[in-house]
Design a protein around this motif. Structure first.
Motif, PDB file in Angstrom:
ATOM      1  N   ALA A 151       0.827  -1.183   0.000  1.00  0.00           N
ATOM      2  CA  ALA A 151       0.000   0.000   0.000  1.00  0.00           C
ATOM      3  C   ALA A 151       0.871   1.246   0.000  1.00  0.00           C
ATOM      4  O   ALA A 151       0.549   2.224  -0.655  1.00  0.00           O
ATOM      5  N   CYS A 152       1.945   1.224   0.726  1.00  0.00           N
ATOM      6  CA  CYS A 152       2.834   2.385   0.801  1.00  0.00           C
ATOM      7  C   CYS A 152       3.479   2.652  -0.557  1.00  0.00           C
ATOM      8  O   CYS A 152       3.568   3.791  -0.996  1.00  0.00           O
ATOM      9  N   GLY A 153       3.921   1.607  -1.227  1.00  0.00           N
ATOM     10  CA  GLY A 153       4.544   1.775  -2.536  1.00  0.00           C
ATOM     11  C   GLY A 153       3.567   2.296  -3.565  1.00  0.00           C
ATOM     12  O   GLY A 153       3.910   3.137  -4.404  1.00  0.00           O
ATOM     13  N   THR A 154       2.339   1.814  -3.524  1.00  0.00           N
ATOM     14  CA  THR A 154       1.325   2.290  -4.457  1.00  0.00           C
ATOM     15  C   THR A 154       1.010   3.755  -4.210  1.00  0.00           C
ATOM     16  O   THR A 154       0.863   4.533  -5.148  1.00  0.00           O
ATOM     17  N   ALA A 155       0.928   4.136  -2.952  1.00  0.00           N
ATOM     18  CA  ALA A 155       0.647   5.534  -2.625  1.00  0.00           C
ATOM     19  C   ALA A 155       1.775   6.443  -3.084  1.00  0.00           C
ATOM     20  O   ALA A 155       1.533   7.524  -3.626  1.00  0.00           O
ATOM     21  N   VAL A 156       3.008   6.029  -2.882  1.00  0.00           N
ATOM     22  CA  VAL A 156       4.134   6.860  -3.279  1.00  0.00           C
ATOM     23  C   VAL A 156       4.214   6.979  -4.794  1.00  0.00           C
ATOM     24  O   VAL A 156       4.537   8.038  -5.335  1.00  0.00           O
ATOM     25  N   SER A 157       3.902   5.922  -5.507  1.00  0.00           N
ATOM     26  CA  SER A 157       3.987   5.991  -6.966  1.00  0.00           C
ATOM     27  C   SER A 157       2.912   6.897  -7.555  1.00  0.00           C
ATOM     28  O   SER A 157       3.043   7.359  -8.680  1.00  0.00           O
ATOM     29  N   GLN A 158       1.852   7.184  -6.805  1.00  0.00           N
ATOM     30  CA  GLN A 158       0.793   8.066  -7.289  1.00  0.00           C
ATOM     31  C   GLN A 158       1.036   9.531  -6.960  1.00  0.00           C
ATOM     32  O   GLN A 158       0.327  10.394  -7.458  1.00  0.00           O
ATOM     33  N   LEU A 159       2.021   9.829  -6.120  1.00  0.00           N
ATOM     34  CA  LEU A 159       2.297  11.217  -5.764  1.00  0.00           C
ATOM     35  C   LEU A 159       2.927  11.945  -6.946  1.00  0.00           C
ATOM     36  O   LEU A 159       3.865  11.451  -7.565  1.00  0.00           O
ATOM     37  N   LEU A 189      10.223   4.046  -7.567  1.00  0.00           N
ATOM     38  CA  LEU A 189      10.255   4.100  -6.105  1.00  0.00           C
ATOM     39  C   LEU A 189       9.039   3.390  -5.520  1.00  0.00           C
ATOM     40  O   LEU A 189       9.150   2.649  -4.541  1.00  0.00           O
ATOM     41  N   GLY A 190       7.885   3.579  -6.137  1.00  0.00           N
ATOM     42  CA  GLY A 190       6.677   2.886  -5.683  1.00  0.00           C
ATOM     43  C   GLY A 190       6.803   1.379  -5.806  1.00  0.00           C
ATOM     44  O   GLY A 190       6.392   0.639  -4.917  1.00  0.00           O
ATOM     45  N   PHE A 191       7.385   0.925  -6.900  1.00  0.00           N
ATOM     46  CA  PHE A 191       7.593  -0.511  -7.084  1.00  0.00           C
ATOM     47  C   PHE A 191       8.542  -1.064  -6.021  1.00  0.00           C
ATOM     48  O   PHE A 191       8.283  -2.122  -5.441  1.00  0.00           O
ATOM     49  N   LEU A 192       9.628  -0.361  -5.748  1.00  0.00           N
ATOM     50  CA  LEU A 192      10.579  -0.835  -4.728  1.00  0.00           C
ATOM     51  C   LEU A 192       9.950  -0.862  -3.339  1.00  0.00           C
ATOM     52  O   LEU A 192      10.169  -1.799  -2.569  1.00  0.00           O
ATOM     53  N   LEU A 200       9.374  -4.111  -1.022  1.00  0.00           N
ATOM     54  CA  LEU A 200       9.869  -4.143   0.357  1.00  0.00           C
ATOM     55  C   LEU A 200       8.740  -4.456   1.334  1.00  0.00           C
ATOM     56  O   LEU A 200       8.895  -5.278   2.244  1.00  0.00           O
ATOM     57  N   SER A 201       7.592  -3.829   1.137  1.00  0.00           N
ATOM     58  CA  SER A 201       6.454  -4.051   2.033  1.00  0.00           C
ATOM     59  C   SER A 201       5.970  -5.495   1.986  1.00  0.00           C
ATOM     60  O   SER A 201       5.719  -6.106   3.036  1.00  0.00           O
ATOM     61  N   SER A 202       5.859  -6.051   0.790  1.00  0.00           N
ATOM     62  CA  SER A 202       5.393  -7.439   0.689  1.00  0.00           C
ATOM     63  C   SER A 202       6.429  -8.415   1.230  1.00  0.00           C
ATOM     64  O   SER A 202       6.080  -9.422   1.847  1.00  0.00           O
ATOM     65  N   SER A 203       7.704  -8.120   1.049  1.00  0.00           N
ATOM     66  CA  SER A 203       8.753  -8.998   1.583  1.00  0.00           C
ATOM     67  C   SER A 203       8.766  -8.980   3.108  1.00  0.00           C
ATOM     68  O   SER A 203       8.876 -10.029   3.746  1.00  0.00           O
ATOM     69  N   LEU A 204       8.646  -7.789   3.697  1.00  0.00           N
ATOM     70  CA  LEU A 204       8.620  -7.701   5.158  1.00  0.00           C
ATOM     71  C   LEU A 204       7.381  -8.375   5.736  1.00  0.00           C
ATOM     72  O   LEU A 204       7.454  -9.012   6.790  1.00  0.00           O
ATOM     73  N   SER A 205       6.253  -8.250   5.050  1.00  0.00           N
ATOM     74  CA  SER A 205       5.042  -8.912   5.513  1.00  0.00           C
ATOM     75  C   SER A 205       5.196 -10.427   5.473  1.00  0.00           C
ATOM     76  O   SER A 205       4.803 -11.132   6.407  1.00  0.00           O
TER      77      SER A 205
END
Length: 92
Positions: A1-9, A28-31, A35-40
């Motif tokens: 969710a964080c990556g998707t939000a950042v890619s839309q800014l 940056l959104g993709f990375l 990262l978020s999915s890997s940590l989860s």
């Protein structure tokens, strides 16, 4: 969710002439999504290892404990997000 939000800014950069040019931040959104999915995933694997690492209880009881925590946290999430819909006409 964080990556998707950042890619839309929208991001802008200034060129030499002083004009603003739109610059995409999808990499940056993709990375951040990766990262978020890997940590989860690592968090889920680690919590299951902690729970099932001890041989004192049966595997079925350990699964029940794991699923009860999931049900409890999801119920809290549903109640905090959709409280009015649940209290009004009900779930269905």
């Amino acid at each position: 969710a964080c990556g998707t939000a950042v890619s839309q800014l929208p991001t802008y950069r200034t060129e030499a002439g002083g004009t603003l040019v739109h610059k995409s931040s999808s990499s940056l959104g993709f990375l951040l999504t990766l990262l978020s999915s890997s940590l989860s995933a690592l968090g889920g694997v680690y919590s299951e290892k902690l729970l099932k690492g001890r041989a004192s209880a049966s595997i079925h009881w350990q699964n029940v404990q794991l699923y009860l925590w999931g049900v409890a946290f999801n119920a809290i999430g549903v109640y905090t997000k959709d409280r009015q819909a649940l209290l009004g006409p009900g779930i269905l």
